[in-house]
Scaffold this motif. Sequence first.
Motif, PDB file in Angstrom:
ATOM      1  N   LEU A   1      -5.860  -2.170   9.303  1.00  0.00           N
ATOM      2  CA  LEU A   1      -4.872  -1.623  10.238  1.00  0.00           C
ATOM      3  C   LEU A   1      -3.664  -2.546  10.345  1.00  0.00           C
ATOM      4  O   LEU A   1      -2.513  -2.090  10.380  1.00  0.00           O
ATOM      5  CB  LEU A   1      -5.506  -1.396  11.612  1.00  0.00           C
ATOM      6  N   ASN A   2      -3.910  -3.861  10.385  1.00  0.00           N
ATOM      7  CA  ASN A   2      -2.807  -4.828  10.411  1.00  0.00           C
ATOM      8  C   ASN A   2      -1.947  -4.701   9.155  1.00  0.00           C
ATOM      9  O   ASN A   2      -0.716  -4.734   9.229  1.00  0.00           O
ATOM     10  CB  ASN A   2      -3.339  -6.261  10.501  1.00  0.00           C
ATOM     11  N   ASN A   3      -2.613  -4.542   8.007  1.00  0.00           N
ATOM     12  CA  ASN A   3      -1.884  -4.413   6.752  1.00  0.00           C
ATOM     13  C   ASN A   3      -1.044  -3.137   6.720  1.00  0.00           C
ATOM     14  O   ASN A   3       0.082  -3.139   6.219  1.00  0.00           O
ATOM     15  CB  ASN A   3      -2.846  -4.452   5.569  1.00  0.00           C
ATOM     16  N   ALA A   4      -1.591  -2.048   7.248  1.00  0.00           N
ATOM     17  CA  ALA A   4      -0.835  -0.792   7.302  1.00  0.00           C
ATOM     18  C   ALA A   4       0.379  -0.937   8.213  1.00  0.00           C
ATOM     19  O   ALA A   4       1.463  -0.423   7.907  1.00  0.00           O
ATOM     20  CB  ALA A   4      -1.737   0.342   7.779  1.00  0.00           C
ATOM     21  N   LEU A   5       0.200  -1.646   9.315  1.00  0.00           N
ATOM     22  CA  LEU A   5       1.323  -1.885  10.227  1.00  0.00           C
ATOM     23  C   LEU A   5       2.407  -2.705   9.528  1.00  0.00           C
ATOM     24  O   LEU A   5       3.591  -2.403   9.634  1.00  0.00           O
ATOM     25  CB  LEU A   5       0.827  -2.611  11.487  1.00  0.00           C
ATOM     26  N   ASP A   6       1.996  -3.702   8.796  1.00  0.00           N
ATOM     27  CA  ASP A   6       2.945  -4.528   8.048  1.00  0.00           C
ATOM     28  C   ASP A   6       3.650  -3.708   6.963  1.00  0.00           C
ATOM     29  O   ASP A   6       4.852  -3.870   6.733  1.00  0.00           O
ATOM     30  CB  ASP A   6       2.220  -5.720   7.425  1.00  0.00           C
ATOM     31  N   ALA A   7       2.914  -2.815   6.332  1.00  0.00           N
ATOM     32  CA  ALA A   7       3.482  -1.992   5.260  1.00  0.00           C
ATOM     33  C   ALA A   7       4.556  -1.028   5.774  1.00  0.00           C
ATOM     34  O   ALA A   7       5.372  -0.544   4.992  1.00  0.00           O
ATOM     35  CB  ALA A   7       2.381  -1.208   4.555  1.00  0.00           C
TER      36      ALA A   7
END
Length: 161
Positions: A109-115
Amino acid sequence: MTDTLEPLRDLLLTAAVVLGALQAGTYYTWASGVMPGLARVDDRTFVHAMQQVNVAIVNPVFLASFVGAPVVAALAVPATTGTARAWVAAGAALAVATVVVTGARNIPLNNALDAAGPVHEAADLADVRRGFEAPWRRWNVVRALTSTASVGCLAWAATLV
């Protein structure tokens, strides 16, 4: 192996409880204060704040407790015997479960937010937030519960040795 590690038993149990408590406190704080506070801000502020926190949290102090809690708890298992060993094993398993939940749920989820990119470039901040906030909060509560239960098991084990 118990004979070799037994002199370290009290140190290992104490360190496992302390490291686990630091982790449990982190997730509890996010569940009880940080996320409810961020729920009150606009989408731009929310996304930007979470993106910044997700970068800042990857630091040696946090990682020492994040990795240290399950590792030290696991090392304490062969240092204990009897009923205490079962409680330490349960505490270690719950500490590992906390890391697994983080890796399988919160980090993606953190990675998707960063993306989504910088807030000034994101197409729909409300959509980005919707895809992140509720599931991240749910999985953070799971981490708070598993890490707190781990500390409880380890502390109980310490009373039995």
